[in-house]
Design a protein around this motif. Structure first.
Motif, PDB file in Angstrom:
ATOM      1  N   ALA A 118     -31.452  11.671 -39.280  1.00  0.00           N
ATOM      2  CA  ALA A 118     -31.638  12.005 -37.871  1.00  0.00           C
ATOM      3  C   ALA A 118     -31.317  10.789 -37.001  1.00  0.00           C
ATOM      4  N   LEU A 119     -31.829   9.635 -37.422  1.00  0.00           N
ATOM      5  CA  LEU A 119     -31.620   8.413 -36.655  1.00  0.00           C
ATOM      6  C   LEU A 119     -30.137   8.023 -36.630  1.00  0.00           C
ATOM      7  N   GLU A 120     -29.490   8.109 -37.809  1.00  0.00           N
ATOM      8  CA  GLU A 120     -28.086   7.698 -37.886  1.00  0.00           C
ATOM      9  C   GLU A 120     -27.175   8.603 -37.055  1.00  0.00           C
ATOM     10  N   ILE A 121     -27.483   9.914 -37.077  1.00  0.00           N
ATOM     11  CA  ILE A 121     -26.667  10.840 -36.275  1.00  0.00           C
ATOM     12  C   ILE A 121     -26.867  10.556 -34.790  1.00  0.00           C
ATOM     13  N   THR A 122     -28.107  10.311 -34.395  1.00  0.00           N
ATOM     14  CA  THR A 122     -28.392  10.027 -32.987  1.00  0.00           C
ATOM     15  C   THR A 122     -27.631   8.779 -32.512  1.00  0.00           C
ATOM     16  N   TRP A 123     -27.701   7.689 -33.286  1.00  0.00           N
ATOM     17  CA  TRP A 123     -27.057   6.469 -32.792  1.00  0.00           C
ATOM     18  C   TRP A 123     -25.539   6.498 -32.949  1.00  0.00           C
ATOM     19  N   SER A 124     -24.988   7.534 -33.603  1.00  0.00           N
ATOM     20  CA  SER A 124     -23.530   7.675 -33.641  1.00  0.00           C
ATOM     21  C   SER A 124     -23.042   8.607 -32.529  1.00  0.00           C
ATOM     22  N   VAL A 125     -23.806   9.713 -32.328  1.00  0.00           N
ATOM     23  CA  VAL A 125     -23.335  10.733 -31.397  1.00  0.00           C
ATOM     24  C   VAL A 125     -23.457  10.268 -29.936  1.00  0.00           C
ATOM     25  N   ILE A 126     -24.537   9.615 -29.582  1.00  0.00           N
ATOM     26  CA  ILE A 126     -24.721   9.200 -28.181  1.00  0.00           C
ATOM     27  C   ILE A 126     -23.615   8.231 -27.734  1.00  0.00           C
ATOM     28  N   PRO A 127     -23.349   7.141 -28.492  1.00  0.00           N
ATOM     29  CA  PRO A 127     -22.249   6.261 -28.066  1.00  0.00           C
ATOM     30  C   PRO A 127     -20.896   6.988 -28.045  1.00  0.00           C
TER      31      PRO A 127
END
Ligand code: CUA
Length: 313
Positions: free
Chosen positions: A66-75
């Motif tokens: 969840a964390l990795e997807i969030t910090w990839s998708v937002i940028p």
């Protein structure tokens, strides 16, 4: 928030400038939010999870989807927004409106010349009507130059043997600076000009007053040719020393050449100096070679320039 970084920019004097600035502010503000967010998180976590005792063993975490997807998708989303925004701005810069008023621009060492449909020519001054799109069709007579008006946020390279163009719409009457932003030789930093934005009727009056071919008086014609061809960038008309010899007192004098011989300044010497400047170089002016005006000035124009130089006693 949109005004936070305004101090970094010159005044915006065209709609293009405003839309360019909006993207600039967006990128700056997003960067500022990220910088603050990340810095504060680092400090907070460093304090909260600091090692408190000898047997304090941290848990081993290998991954967190969840964390990795969030910090990839937002940028990624932020980058896509910047790309789409920048691309639409670029399209706007490259799409000249159909009703644009056209002015021809010639760059040369070290002057900008502006030429209008009715034959008017204005060295170092671009006259335009307010509130109308202006298309500049640009070429260079010698080396690479670059046309830059910070207040319109437009910049375009100007090349020899090829036309480039740029357009802008100045909304209010006033003046803006034009710079050359491609290093083009000794007087590059002095290659300045001004945009003068008139009320539309005032522009028509200016255009009529300055149109209609060269003057009948050879001295006047010679003087305007000197100005249009940027001669004063190197040759002063008041006797002060420049990159080349001054025109003042030149006529009928004896020049000492680089090889030690002397030459009398007459019609033929001036003509040769314009068409084949490397033939007889004046002593102490060997450093910056002058370019030939062969194919640029015709015999009638050279005669007018000679008549003008004669008057500079
Ligand atoms: Cu022209 Cu620099």
């Amino acid at each position: 928030m949109g005004r936070l970084f305004d101090f970094m920019l010159p005044e915006a004097k065209s709609p293009t400038a405003e839309s360019t600035d909006a993207l600039f502010h967006f990128i700056n503000e997003v960067s500022l939010i990220l910088l603050l967010g990340i810095t504060i998180s680092i400090i907070y976590f460093a304090i909260k999870y600091r090692r408190k005792s000898e047997d304090d063993v941290p848990p081993v975490i290998t991954h967190n989807h969840a964390l990795e997807i969030t910090w990839s998708v937002i940028p990624l989303l932020v980058c896509l927004v910047v790309f789409a925004w920048g691309y639409s701005g670029w399209l706007n810069l490259k799409s000249v409106p159909d009703d644009a008023y056209e002015v021809k621009v010639t760059a040369m060492k070290w002057v900008w010349n502006f030429e209008y449909a009715n034959g008017a020519i204005s060295p170092r001054e671009l006259h335009v009507p307010a509130g109308k799109p202006i298309k500049l069709v640009m070429k260079s007579r010698d080396v690479l130059h670059s046309f830059y008006v910070p207040e319109y946020r437009i910049k375009q390279d100007v090349l020899p043997n090829r036309y480039t163009y740029v357009w802008f719409n100045a909304t209010e009457p006033g003046e803006s600076h034009i710079f050359c932003t491609e290093y083009c030789g000794t007087d590059h930093s002095g290659m300045l000009a001004k945009v003068i934005v008139h009320e539309p009727e005032e522009f028509e009056t200016w255009l009529q007053a300055n149109g209609g071919g060269p003057s009948d008086d050879p001295v006047e014609h010679g003087e305007s040719l000197i100005s249009q061809n940027g001669c004063q960038a190197c040759h002063s008309t008041d006797g002060s020393k420049g990159i080349g010899p001054s025109f003042k007192g030149l006529w009928d004098s004896n020049e000492t050449l680089a090889d030690g011989s002397t030459v009398k300044v007459d019609e033929n010497y001036i003509r040769e100096s314009i068409l084949a400047p490397q033939e007889k170089i004046v002593k102490d002016f060997e450093l910056v070679p002058m370019t030939s005006f062969q194919g640029i000035l015709d015999d009638e124009q050279i005669s007018a320039i000679i008549e003008y130089i004669k008057t500079l006693k």
